[in-house]
Design a protein around this motif. Structure first.
Motif: not given
Length: 197
Positions: A20-28
């Motif tokens: 999800t975009e939230d998961q990508h945000s955390v990884y970023l």
């Protein structure tokens, strides 16, 4: 400096992870914290709360379903109505505090390469820019901000790393980074097209 591919989830590099975009945000943000040892400027990247997301609607629907089973449809309808009122109240509070739709997800307010600052919109899968995002991007570009759309957290990290390494003065040429679109470099009518391969 650790590379994006060094982060793993279940033995798989996160750069190839589709979530999800939230998961990508955390990884970023995790990757930017790691990269800030080499580029201290990256410690000042921040997320802009712009989604007007006032709760997980899917989770609320599940809760309504559980209420219907446990209480019967009449009492569940009252509880669901109460949940919706709380959701609307949270939305109104965000609007009152100044949260705006369309603002790119990440901002680094440092001038580099002749640009005032850098905005990065993070997308996943085949998502494109909304009308509000197109309008804000046009404003940001007109004010000499660099605006990028990245369709993967690791590509967004590459954008920030590249920008942090630039001199303050320009001119610069924008790099070709896969899954990244530089809105300053293309005409606005092409901004909403599907993501690059």
């Amino acid at each position: 400096m650790p590379k994006a591919s060094t982060l793993t989830k279940k033995g798989k590099p996160l750069s190839s992870y589709t979530g999800t975009e939230d998961q990508h945000s955390v990884y970023l943000m995790h990757q930017l914290r790691l990269m800030s040892a080499r580029y201290p400027l990256l410690a000042y990247v921040y997320h802009v709360p712009n989604e007007m997301n006032v709760g997980d609607w899917a989770a609320e629907k599940e809760e309504i379903g559980r209420l219907e089973q446990a209480l019967g449809s009449r009492k569940a309808a009252y509880s669901a109505s109460s949940m919706r009122r709380r959701r609307v109240a949270r939305l109104r509070k965000q609007v009152a505090k100044g949260v705006k739709r369309g603002v790119p997800d990440y901002h680094l307010s440092a001038s580099r390469g002749g640009y005032v600052s850098l905005y990065v919109e993070l997308k996943v899968d085949r998502n494109t820019l909304s009308e509000e995002q197109l309008a804000y991007a046009a404003f940001a570009v007109s004010e000499n901000n660099l605006v990028a759309v990245a369709w993967d957290w690791s590509r967004a990290a590459e954008v920030f790393e590249w920008y942090a390494g630039l001199p303050k003065e320009g001119p610069i040429s924008l790099p070709a980074i896969p899954k990244v679109r530089w809105l300053n470099a293309i005409p606005p009518e092409k901004w909403k097209s599907p993501p690059p391969p």
